[in-house]
Design a protein around this motif. Structure first.
Motif, mmCIF file in Angstrom:
data_model
loop_
_atom_site.group_PDB
_atom_site.id
_atom_site.type_symbol
_atom_site.label_atom_id
_atom_site.label_comp_id
_atom_site.label_asym_id
_atom_site.label_seq_id
_atom_site.Cartn_x
_atom_site.Cartn_y
_atom_site.Cartn_z
ATOM 1 N N UNK A 1 29.377 48.481 34.525
ATOM 2 C CA UNK A 1 28.480 49.610 34.241
ATOM 3 C C UNK A 1 27.024 49.211 34.496
ATOM 4 N N UNK A 2 26.696 47.978 34.149
ATOM 5 C CA UNK A 2 25.340 47.489 34.362
ATOM 6 C C UNK A 2 24.999 47.420 35.851
ATOM 7 N N UNK A 3 25.920 46.877 36.630
ATOM 8 C CA UNK A 3 25.669 46.764 38.079
ATOM 9 C C UNK A 3 25.673 48.139 38.746
ATOM 10 N N UNK A 4 26.568 49.012 38.286
ATOM 11 C CA UNK A 4 26.653 50.342 38.885
ATOM 12 C C UNK A 4 25.468 51.212 38.444
ATOM 13 N N UNK A 5 25.229 51.203 37.133
ATOM 14 C CA UNK A 5 24.217 52.096 36.570
ATOM 15 C C UNK A 5 22.804 51.571 36.709
ATOM 16 N N UNK A 6 22.481 50.552 35.927
ATOM 17 C CA UNK A 6 21.109 50.041 35.900
ATOM 18 C C UNK A 6 20.687 49.463 37.248
ATOM 19 N N UNK A 7 21.553 48.623 37.827
ATOM 20 C CA UNK A 7 21.164 47.952 39.073
ATOM 21 C C UNK A 7 21.472 48.801 40.307
ATOM 22 N N UNK A 8 22.204 49.912 40.117
ATOM 23 C CA UNK A 8 22.400 50.876 41.209
ATOM 24 C C UNK A 8 23.161 50.343 42.407
ATOM 25 N N UNK A 9 24.112 49.457 42.160
ATOM 26 C CA UNK A 9 24.882 48.892 43.277
ATOM 27 C C UNK A 9 26.218 49.628 43.431
ATOM 28 N N UNK A 10 26.880 49.382 44.551
ATOM 29 C CA UNK A 10 28.211 49.928 44.791
ATOM 30 C C UNK A 10 29.227 48.985 44.185
ATOM 31 N N UNK A 11 30.008 49.514 43.238
ATOM 32 C CA UNK A 11 30.897 48.671 42.440
ATOM 33 C C UNK A 11 32.323 49.186 42.581
ATOM 34 N N UNK A 12 33.262 48.280 42.876
ATOM 35 C CA UNK A 12 34.665 48.665 43.067
ATOM 36 C C UNK A 12 35.363 48.915 41.740
ATOM 37 N N UNK A 13 36.575 49.441 41.829
ATOM 38 C CA UNK A 13 37.426 49.526 40.648
ATOM 39 C C UNK A 13 37.968 48.126 40.321
ATOM 40 N N UNK A 14 38.386 47.897 39.060
ATOM 41 C CA UNK A 14 38.951 46.579 38.722
ATOM 42 C C UNK A 14 40.243 46.326 39.498
ATOM 43 N N UNK A 15 40.424 45.100 39.925
ATOM 44 C CA UNK A 15 41.612 44.711 40.663
ATOM 45 C C UNK A 15 42.269 43.558 39.906
ATOM 46 N N UNK A 16 43.504 43.758 39.454
ATOM 47 C CA UNK A 16 44.198 42.699 38.723
ATOM 48 C C UNK A 16 44.890 41.756 39.699
ATOM 49 N N UNK A 17 44.648 40.467 39.512
ATOM 50 C CA UNK A 17 45.283 39.457 40.364
ATOM 51 C C UNK A 17 46.028 38.483 39.460
ATOM 52 N N UNK A 18 47.234 38.893 39.005
ATOM 53 C CA UNK A 18 47.962 38.090 38.014
ATOM 54 C C UNK A 18 48.217 36.661 38.492
ATOM 55 N N UNK A 19 48.463 36.495 39.790
ATOM 56 C CA UNK A 19 48.760 35.136 40.290
ATOM 57 C C UNK A 19 47.530 34.227 40.240
ATOM 58 N N UNK A 20 46.340 34.829 40.107
ATOM 59 C CA UNK A 20 45.131 34.020 39.960
ATOM 60 C C UNK A 20 44.589 34.040 38.520
ATOM 61 N N UNK A 21 45.233 34.838 37.671
ATOM 62 C CA UNK A 21 44.807 34.887 36.271
ATOM 63 C C UNK A 21 43.460 35.556 36.067
ATOM 64 N N UNK A 22 43.140 36.506 36.941
ATOM 65 C CA UNK A 22 41.841 37.174 36.822
ATOM 66 C C UNK A 22 41.938 38.667 37.113
#
Lengths: 133, 133
Positions: A20-41
């Motif tokens: 929200x900070x990067x999208x809103x305050x900093x006005x950047x283009x921000x993707x949706x969250x991507x789950x990568x279970x095999x990398x634990x992130x």
């Protein structure tokens, strides 16, 4: 040998709030969250005109990011990623000069490309990822 | 609001050795050292095709980098710098959203341009520099 800075990865304690900070305050283009279970992130990409910021949050119990956030509760830069043309040649060159690769055999990274991580103690305290691009 | 990632600044305990590593092993284009006494640093720029890495080393006794290296003897990412078009508008927006600027009044940064640093505790543990570009 190294080309573009592919991304800067920032471990964040609160993914929604960071996005929200990067999208809103900093006005950047921000993707949706991507789950990568095999990398634990879970990752969210902040797309800047010339490179990306990768927001990282732990997923699952064995996440490598969980330990980092224990040591750095506010978050912090987890690694930076440089592109190389030939990952095998890159590892050979780095290790020939006496620097340590954490995984001398390339593995498939979060972007589906071969990556090698270099020892932070050998690279000015910075965890460096090399990605074949 | 934010545009390009202008640079990633890495504080290094040994500037010569870090420069040699980036020039030699990593094969990047590396500048000569530049002393900036008014900022208490010596910098070397690593020019990547899409952005720069700024290697920082303390200069003089009151250097802000000296303290950082005391806490992080191996070195580490000191800050990341995003470009903005209008530094005054940027500070207004950031502080209006409740985030802290370390210097709400822009000062002239290492590149001769107006800069503002944002509080790392408010930005995922990362010291963020905004630079008018």
């Amino acid at each position: 040998m190294i080309g573009n800075l592919n991304h800067v990865a920032i471990a964040v304690p609160d993914l929604e709030s960071a996005a929200a900070q990067y999208r809103g305050t900093l006005g950047a283009t921000v993707s949706e969250p991507l789950e990568l279970p095999e990398h634990g992130v879970v990752t969210i990409f902040v797309r800047l005109p010339n490179t990306s910021i990768e927001l990282l949050h732990p997923l699952g119990e064995a996440s490598p990011i969980a330990k980092f956030l224990e040591r750095n509760p506010a978050g912090g830069v987890h690694h930076i990623c440089y592109e190389v043309k030939d990952i095998h040649a890159a590892v050979k060159r780095v290790t020939a000069d006496g620097y340590r690769a954490l995984n001398p055999t390339p593995k498939i990274g979060a972007h589906g490309k071969p990556v090698v991580f270099l020892h932070p103690k050998d690279f000015n305290g910075v965890l460096v990822e090399l990605e074949e691009a």
